[in-house]
Design a protein around this motif. Sequence first.
Motif, PDB file in Angstrom:
ATOM      1  N   CYS A   1      57.300 -25.478  47.709  1.00 25.02           N
ATOM      2  CA  CYS A   1      56.597 -25.968  46.645  1.00 25.02           C
ATOM      3  C   CYS A   1      55.515 -24.801  46.180  1.00 25.02           C
ATOM      4  O   CYS A   1      54.835 -25.089  46.640  1.00 25.02           O
ATOM      5  CB  CYS A   1      56.180 -27.357  46.242  1.00 25.02           C
ATOM      6  N   SER A   2      56.034 -23.874  46.917  1.00 25.45           N
ATOM      7  CA  SER A   2      54.678 -22.886  46.583  1.00 25.45           C
ATOM      8  C   SER A   2      55.099 -22.160  44.851  1.00 25.45           C
ATOM      9  O   SER A   2      54.682 -21.284  44.065  1.00 25.45           O
ATOM     10  CB  SER A   2      55.321 -21.684  47.286  1.00 25.45           C
ATOM     11  N   GLY A   3      56.310 -22.996  43.876  1.00 25.18           N
ATOM     12  CA  GLY A   3      56.544 -23.017  42.528  1.00 25.18           C
ATOM     13  C   GLY A   3      57.564 -21.716  41.802  1.00 25.18           C
ATOM     14  O   GLY A   3      57.866 -20.267  43.065  1.00 25.18           O
ATOM     15  N   ILE A   4      57.243 -21.537  40.769  1.00 27.96           N
ATOM     16  CA  ILE A   4      58.417 -20.914  40.314  1.00 27.96           C
ATOM     17  C   ILE A   4      57.933 -19.333  39.941  1.00 27.96           C
ATOM     18  O   ILE A   4      58.522 -18.839  39.441  1.00 27.96           O
ATOM     19  CB  ILE A   4      59.726 -20.998  39.909  1.00 27.96           C
ATOM     20  N   THR A   5      55.938 -19.339  39.876  1.00 32.05           N
ATOM     21  CA  THR A   5      55.516 -18.508  39.226  1.00 32.05           C
ATOM     22  C   THR A   5      55.081 -17.482  40.648  1.00 32.05           C
ATOM     23  O   THR A   5      53.632 -17.506  40.122  1.00 32.05           O
ATOM     24  CB  THR A   5      54.856 -18.954  38.238  1.00 32.05           C
ATOM     25  N   ALA A   6      55.779 -17.336  41.224  1.00 39.17           N
ATOM     26  CA  ALA A   6      54.922 -16.207  42.669  1.00 39.17           C
ATOM     27  C   ALA A   6      54.934 -14.912  42.702  1.00 39.17           C
ATOM     28  O   ALA A   6      53.942 -14.269  42.410  1.00 39.17           O
ATOM     29  CB  ALA A   6      55.326 -17.260  43.861  1.00 39.17           C
ATOM     30  N   LEU A   7      56.202 -14.785  42.373  1.00 39.39           N
ATOM     31  CA  LEU A   7      56.372 -12.908  42.629  1.00 39.39           C
ATOM     32  C   LEU A   7      56.606 -12.332  41.067  1.00 39.39           C
ATOM     33  O   LEU A   7      57.528 -12.653  40.370  1.00 39.39           O
ATOM     34  CB  LEU A   7      58.046 -13.305  42.823  1.00 39.39           C
ATOM     35  N   SER A   8      55.799 -12.126  40.370  1.00 36.71           N
ATOM     36  CA  SER A   8      55.736 -11.726  39.157  1.00 36.71           C
ATOM     37  C   SER A   8      56.669 -10.304  38.959  1.00 36.71           C
ATOM     38  O   SER A   8      57.310  -9.848  39.838  1.00 36.71           O
ATOM     39  CB  SER A   8      54.207 -11.463  38.696  1.00 36.71           C
ATOM     40  N   TYR A   9      57.775 -10.525  37.827  1.00 41.73           N
ATOM     41  CA  TYR A   9      58.299  -9.090  37.163  1.00 41.73           C
ATOM     42  C   TYR A   9      57.768  -8.263  36.227  1.00 41.73           C
ATOM     43  O   TYR A   9      57.384  -9.109  35.249  1.00 41.73           O
ATOM     44  CB  TYR A   9      59.519 -10.242  36.612  1.00 41.73           C
ATOM     45  N   VAL A  10      58.025  -7.638  37.168  1.00 37.09           N
ATOM     46  CA  VAL A  10      58.017  -5.722  36.561  1.00 37.09           C
ATOM     47  C   VAL A  10      58.676  -5.312  34.961  1.00 37.09           C
ATOM     48  O   VAL A  10      59.232  -4.969  36.115  1.00 37.09           O
ATOM     49  CB  VAL A  10      56.462  -5.122  35.434  1.00 37.09           C
ATOM     50  N   PRO A  11      59.919  -5.431  34.161  1.00 36.98           N
ATOM     51  CA  PRO A  11      60.335  -4.200  33.701  1.00 36.98           C
ATOM     52  C   PRO A  11      60.288  -2.234  33.965  1.00 36.98           C
ATOM     53  O   PRO A  11      58.952  -1.805  33.784  1.00 36.98           O
ATOM     54  CB  PRO A  11      61.319  -4.649  32.830  1.00 36.98           C
ATOM     55  N   GLU A  12      61.236  -1.537  34.739  1.00 39.31           N
ATOM     56  CA  GLU A  12      60.990  -0.317  34.506  1.00 39.31           C
ATOM     57  C   GLU A  12      60.833  -0.346  33.365  1.00 39.31           C
ATOM     58  O   GLU A  12      62.543   0.012  32.537  1.00 39.31           O
ATOM     59  CB  GLU A  12      61.705   0.165  36.112  1.00 39.31           C
ATOM     60  N   ILE A  13      60.468   0.652  32.811  1.00 39.47           N
ATOM     61  CA  ILE A  13      60.359   1.595  31.826  1.00 39.47           C
ATOM     62  C   ILE A  13      60.289   2.659  31.673  1.00 39.47           C
ATOM     63  O   ILE A  13      58.937   3.295  32.398  1.00 39.47           O
ATOM     64  CB  ILE A  13      59.738   0.682  30.468  1.00 39.47           C
ATOM     65  N   LYS A  14      60.616   3.439  30.828  1.00 39.65           N
ATOM     66  CA  LYS A  14      60.703   5.350  31.375  1.00 39.65           C
ATOM     67  C   LYS A  14      59.289   5.281  30.927  1.00 39.65           C
ATOM     68  O   LYS A  14      58.801   4.923  29.525  1.00 39.65           O
ATOM     69  CB  LYS A  14      62.033   6.491  30.524  1.00 39.65           C
ATOM     70  N   GLY A  15      58.903   6.586  31.512  1.00 38.78           N
ATOM     71  CA  GLY A  15      57.216   7.208  31.122  1.00 38.78           C
ATOM     72  C   GLY A  15      56.270   5.540  31.199  1.00 38.78           C
ATOM     73  O   GLY A  15      54.778   6.549  31.550  1.00 38.78           O
ATOM     74  N   MET A  16      56.174   4.919  32.070  1.00 38.34           N
ATOM     75  CA  MET A  16      54.982   3.995  32.094  1.00 38.34           C
ATOM     76  C   MET A  16      54.132   4.476  33.649  1.00 38.34           C
ATOM     77  O   MET A  16      52.896   4.245  33.117  1.00 38.34           O
ATOM     78  CB  MET A  16      55.611   2.741  32.876  1.00 38.34           C
ATOM     79  N   GLN A  17      54.324   5.218  34.155  1.00 41.23           N
ATOM     80  CA  GLN A  17      54.146   6.006  35.396  1.00 41.23           C
ATOM     81  C   GLN A  17      52.477   7.394  34.443  1.00 41.23           C
ATOM     82  O   GLN A  17      51.557   7.755  34.443  1.00 41.23           O
ATOM     83  CB  GLN A  17      54.141   6.948  35.572  1.00 41.23           C
ATOM     84  N   GLN A  18      53.020   7.563  33.004  1.00 39.40           N
ATOM     85  CA  GLN A  18      52.813   8.394  32.387  1.00 39.40           C
ATOM     86  C   GLN A  18      51.188   7.681  31.569  1.00 39.40           C
ATOM     87  O   GLN A  18      50.847   8.276  30.872  1.00 39.40           O
ATOM     88  CB  GLN A  18      53.116   9.506  31.843  1.00 39.40           C
ATOM     89  N   PHE A  19      50.951   6.335  31.260  1.00 41.80           N
ATOM     90  CA  PHE A  19      50.611   6.106  30.467  1.00 41.80           C
ATOM     91  C   PHE A  19      49.248   5.827  31.123  1.00 41.80           C
ATOM     92  O   PHE A  19      48.682   5.113  32.089  1.00 41.80           O
ATOM     93  CB  PHE A  19      51.019   4.240  30.197  1.00 41.80           C
ATOM     94  N   LYS A  20      47.786   6.469  30.397  1.00 42.14           N
ATOM     95  CA  LYS A  20      46.723   5.978  31.397  1.00 42.14           C
ATOM     96  C   LYS A  20      45.806   5.037  30.328  1.00 42.14           C
ATOM     97  O   LYS A  20      44.736   5.293  31.388  1.00 42.14           O
ATOM     98  CB  LYS A  20      46.180   7.704  30.186  1.00 42.14           C
ATOM     99  N   GLY A  21      46.637   4.169  29.949  1.00 40.98           N
ATOM    100  CA  GLY A  21      45.644   2.866  29.516  1.00 40.98           C
ATOM    101  C   GLY A  21      45.276   1.740  30.997  1.00 40.98           C
ATOM    102  O   GLY A  21      46.599   1.928  31.864  1.00 40.98           O
ATOM    103  N   ARG A  22      45.329   0.952  30.985  1.00 41.70           N
ATOM    104  CA  ARG A  22      45.907  -0.031  32.091  1.00 41.70           C
ATOM    105  C   ARG A  22      47.356  -1.038  31.279  1.00 41.70           C
ATOM    106  O   ARG A  22      47.348  -1.711  30.476  1.00 41.70           O
ATOM    107  CB  ARG A  22      44.748  -1.583  31.411  1.00 41.70           C
ATOM    108  N   VAL A  23      47.617  -1.171  32.789  1.00 44.70           N
ATOM    109  CA  VAL A  23      49.350  -1.920  32.662  1.00 44.70           C
ATOM    110  C   VAL A  23      49.197  -2.828  33.983  1.00 44.70           C
ATOM    111  O   VAL A  23      48.933  -2.960  35.332  1.00 44.70           O
ATOM    112  CB  VAL A  23      50.486  -1.121  33.271  1.00 44.70           C
ATOM    113  N   LEU A  24      49.379  -4.286  32.731  1.00 41.16           N
ATOM    114  CA  LEU A  24      49.346  -5.222  34.289  1.00 41.16           C
ATOM    115  C   LEU A  24      50.267  -6.640  33.832  1.00 41.16           C
ATOM    116  O   LEU A  24      51.128  -6.930  32.859  1.00 41.16           O
ATOM    117  CB  LEU A  24      47.895  -6.188  34.219  1.00 41.16           C
TER     118      LEU A  24
END
Length: 524
Positions: free
Chosen positions: A142-165
């Motif tokens: 009963c640990s809920g359906i909102t436990a494993l967050s999903y973030v899509p892979e988007i080109k160039g995300m690693q180059q972004f200097k700001g905060r990503v969450l």
Amino acid sequence: MGKSTIAVIGSGPVGLATLKNLLEEDFDVTAFDKRPSVGGVWEFNENINYTSTLPMTISNVSKYKSCFTDFPIPDDLPAYLNASQVAEYLKSYAINFDLYRHIRLNTEVRQVVRAADNTKWQLHLSSERGDEIIEYDKVVFCSGITALSYVPEIKGMQQFKGRVLHSQAFKRPTDFAGMKVLVVGLGNSAVDTSTALVGHAEKVYVSHRHGINIYPRYCKGKPLDLHIRRRDESIKHALTAIAPAISRKLHESFVQKLTKESFNLDPVWRIHPPPSILTHQPTITDSFIECLHDGLISSVAGIRCFRNGDTVELEDGSIISVDAVIFCTGYRPDFKLTPGLDFTCVSRVSNHNNDLAYEFPFTRLYQNVFAPDYPDSIAFLNNWAFTVGAIPIGDLAAMAIAQVWKGAFVLPSKEDMNREIDSHYRWVRSLAKGDGVYPGIVQEGPWLRWLHRAAGTGVNENLGYGLQGWIFWLRNPHFCNLLMGGVASVHTFRLFDGRRKKWDGAKEAILRANENAKLYINKV
């Protein structure tokens, strides 16, 4: 033979209901939760790895449809509770039914594995007591359906200097004071996050690829879900069984009309046309559209790619500079606690461009609850999603599990369960083709009927159109009409004689809910 021992993982609303229902059937039950308090997502938690509501969050479902089946929300609380009020309500439920002595808080379940003799489940625990391994006959997740967050892979995300969450880690809007923030998504989390940022962030953008069905909490002067009567639901489910395409078209026409009557939508925002209400859960908000009108939030296209520094390129070719990106992109089924027992398969389907670009996760569980290999000892109440009233539906599902494990309701054979799972998979795949689909989707009408039948609530029989239904109507015409045409009270689940425990206060609670709702109904 002693009582069967059962471990319940999680003490949010569904975990508490599961604990209580299993104890009522005389099982030996213990609930475990890694958090310091019961309440699940409704109890605010600073840990960025724990999903929790913000203190200012308001429930999207009114108290008439978002309470336990035998524990009404007090009359003096508003129609829509805030997060703190929901958390206190959940704690009062645990106190009322003496659940705390069966709960171990601050205790993390690291994994659940089958014992060597294949008769029990071993829970590997970690707490202030140290590491432990305890064996149980049965386990409910009963640990809920909102436990494993999903973030899509988007080109160039690693180059972004700001905060990503991910929105799971969004805890304080003040942390983004003076920033330009891009919120990705248009669901409830995205709308709540973006409106919470107003007044703190310098600029708020909401990036989305498609529209959404969006409603206010109050429609025509009364809570939104008071517009949905049991009779309406019965007609919709019957029509869906006979003519699904017609039912879907009529339903979508109704909900889109409701949106247009409630809000003045600027076409520039691309909120309409929305995707199907069948495959995308609606968004509930009171202030988001106003913020768009006032320019406090800007609607922009989906993200094409990240560039160096603080630059993001959108799908319409425009470029914006932002300091932070918050992904409100949902969650995925999570079976990390059961190594070797991952019931998820990922399917690829054609999207509108027919390029096989969309993947959707599908969980191979009978009725989205039981594992066909271990239906008598393991169940999941964290892999179904329902648009209205997760608390009472979780309560109902827990009743069903209790009756199955008690031996009062027999499940199909493993072969038949797998055939039904295959049929459900084909249905979900057909919906996902070209449109996407949210995880844990169920066929609402058949699924609810099955839960009522398994739990033995008597609702199908007494409020149906068979002989027992007509007898109930003849004996109680006024009350029956109230049940079908008044507030669709969840206390009806405990009203009739049946296998699950009946609540003697159900009729009074139903009458009080209808009397209380007149405050809104008489305004219309």
